[in-house]
Design a protein around this motif. Sequence first.
Motif, short mmCIF file in Angstrom:
data_model
loop_
_atom_site.label_atom_id
_atom_site.label_comp_id
_atom_site.label_asym_id
_atom_site.label_seq_id
_atom_site.Cartn_x
_atom_site.Cartn_y
_atom_site.Cartn_z
N THR A 1 0.83 -1.17 0.00
CA THR A 1 0.12 0.02 -0.12
C THR A 1 0.99 1.19 0.10
OG1 THR A 1 -0.04 0.02 2.30
CG2 THR A 1 -1.78 -1.15 1.36
N ARG A 2 0.47 2.37 -0.71
CA ARG A 2 1.12 3.61 -0.71
C ARG A 2 0.76 4.57 0.42
NH1 ARG A 2 4.51 3.70 -4.81
NH2 ARG A 2 4.30 2.19 -6.60
N ILE A 3 1.75 4.97 1.06
CA ILE A 3 1.27 6.12 2.01
C ILE A 3 2.15 7.40 1.92
CG2 ILE A 3 0.50 4.42 3.74
CD1 ILE A 3 3.23 5.13 5.07
N ASP A 4 1.53 8.65 2.08
CA ASP A 4 2.38 9.80 1.97
C ASP A 4 3.41 9.68 3.28
OD1 ASP A 4 0.90 10.92 0.23
OD2 ASP A 4 -0.54 11.67 1.47
N LEU A 5 4.71 10.02 2.62
CA LEU A 5 5.97 10.07 3.41
C LEU A 5 5.83 11.35 4.11
CD1 LEU A 5 8.28 7.62 1.43
CD2 LEU A 5 6.87 7.02 3.30
N GLN A 6 6.48 11.43 5.42
CA GLN A 6 6.62 12.81 5.89
C GLN A 6 8.37 12.95 5.93
OE1 GLN A 6 4.21 14.94 6.69
NE2 GLN A 6 3.04 13.25 5.87
N PRO A 7 8.78 13.92 5.26
CA PRO A 7 10.33 14.25 5.33
C PRO A 7 10.68 14.72 6.78
CG PRO A 7 9.18 16.12 4.05
CD PRO A 7 7.96 14.87 4.55
N LEU A 8 11.94 14.11 6.83
CA LEU A 8 12.56 14.74 8.31
C LEU A 8 12.75 16.12 8.32
CD1 LEU A 8 15.12 11.54 8.63
CD2 LEU A 8 12.92 11.93 10.03
N GLY A 9 12.43 16.67 9.57
CA GLY A 9 12.74 17.93 9.68
C GLY A 9 14.15 18.19 9.92
N ALA A 10 14.61 19.35 10.02
CA ALA A 10 16.02 19.94 10.28
C ALA A 10 16.48 19.32 11.50
CB ALA A 10 16.19 21.33 10.03
N GLY A 11 15.82 19.42 12.69
CA GLY A 11 16.65 18.97 13.85
C GLY A 11 16.14 17.77 14.37
N MET A 12 15.57 17.08 13.43
CA MET A 12 14.83 15.64 13.75
C MET A 12 16.00 14.53 13.82
SD MET A 12 11.28 15.68 11.99
CE MET A 12 10.75 14.05 12.53
N ALA A 13 15.85 13.77 14.71
CA ALA A 13 16.80 12.42 14.72
C ALA A 13 16.49 11.49 13.63
CB ALA A 13 16.70 11.55 15.97
N CYS A 14 17.78 11.26 12.84
CA CYS A 14 17.45 10.46 11.74
C CYS A 14 17.93 9.01 11.98
CB CYS A 14 17.92 10.95 10.34
SG CYS A 14 19.64 11.53 10.50
N TYR A 15 19.08 9.01 12.72
CA TYR A 15 19.70 7.67 13.33
C TYR A 15 20.49 7.87 14.45
CZ TYR A 15 24.02 8.39 10.76
OH TYR A 15 25.29 8.93 10.17
N VAL A 16 20.87 6.75 15.11
CA VAL A 16 21.96 6.96 16.02
C VAL A 16 23.18 6.06 15.83
CG1 VAL A 16 22.12 5.85 18.60
CG2 VAL A 16 19.89 6.93 17.95
N GLN A 17 24.14 6.86 15.84
CA GLN A 17 25.44 6.16 15.56
C GLN A 17 26.26 5.69 16.71
OE1 GLN A 17 27.00 6.05 11.97
NE2 GLN A 17 28.27 4.71 13.33
N TYR A 18 26.66 4.40 16.93
CA TYR A 18 27.37 4.08 17.93
C TYR A 18 28.99 4.22 17.36
CZ TYR A 18 23.82 2.70 21.49
OH TYR A 18 23.06 2.82 22.08
N SER A 19 29.77 4.79 18.45
CA SER A 19 31.19 4.52 18.58
C SER A 19 31.77 3.32 18.44
CB SER A 19 31.86 5.39 19.42
OG SER A 19 31.50 4.61 20.79
N SER A 20 33.00 2.94 17.87
CA SER A 20 33.37 1.62 17.75
C SER A 20 33.56 1.09 19.24
CB SER A 20 34.78 1.59 17.01
OG SER A 20 35.54 2.27 17.89
N GLY A 21 33.75 1.72 20.14
CA GLY A 21 34.05 0.92 21.54
C GLY A 21 35.47 0.50 21.58
N SER A 22 36.26 0.91 20.75
CA SER A 22 37.75 0.41 20.98
C SER A 22 38.47 0.93 22.03
CB SER A 22 38.51 0.84 19.51
OG SER A 22 38.51 2.27 19.50
N THR A 23 38.15 1.84 22.68
CA THR A 23 38.73 2.49 23.69
C THR A 23 38.02 2.37 24.92
OG1 THR A 23 38.21 4.77 23.30
CG2 THR A 23 40.32 3.98 22.60
N ARG A 24 36.38 2.07 24.85
CA ARG A 24 35.50 2.17 26.06
C ARG A 24 34.39 1.49 25.35
NH1 ARG A 24 33.40 8.36 26.73
NH2 ARG A 24 32.92 8.63 24.64
N ALA A 25 33.35 1.18 26.04
CA ALA A 25 31.93 0.80 25.67
C ALA A 25 31.59 1.82 24.79
CB ALA A 25 30.96 0.88 26.97
N PRO A 26 30.88 1.44 23.63
CA PRO A 26 30.22 2.09 22.49
C PRO A 26 29.44 2.93 22.80
CG PRO A 26 30.26 -0.27 21.88
CD PRO A 26 30.66 -0.15 23.27
#
Length: 178
Positions: free
Chosen positions: A80-105
């Motif tokens: 089914t097709r739905i209208d997509l809402q674009p992400l706004g400027a201040g919105m979270a688009c993803y969470v990036q985890y650090s590698s954890g090479s020197t401490r917990a990610p």
Amino acid sequence: FCVAFFGCQYAGVVPVPVPVPVGFGAKAHYIFQLRRQIVASQALGILAPDELVDFARAAAEGTTARYAGGMAVFDALPDTRIDLQPLGAGMACYVQYSSGSTRAPLGVDIRQDQLMANIDGSITAQGLDEFDSGVSWLPLFHDMGLIGFVIGPIFTDIPVVFLPTASFVRNPKIWLDK
């Protein structure tokens, strides 16, 4: 990965890409680390490749998340097709985890405006145009792999060839064969 990542965004869910386990005998540590990331990000669901189903289920036990399925979950969605809402400027688009090479990610909220500024700066600094293409061996949970070789090229319409990370690490000259 791309289907799951962008599917989450289209659904209004913030994706949290995490690394896949490496090495023999690393299952218990990987599950421990994944559980920490689930708790820290307050994840409600987990998608995993079929070969990591057992890891995902085990990591989700006792957390707010539930295992949502493998990639077949997308095949089961109605067409089914739905209208997509674009992400706004201040919105979270993803969470990036650090590698954890020197401490917990450590998880970092990546905001849409920050991401677009990063991509714009990268494209401008490199002078990329429609005649360019890319080759990457970087894992897609890595910031350079995700931004530099997935999201950025989508905005610039630049084709990219992806080499399996493990294959490249074992034999770095394989990029010459592509």
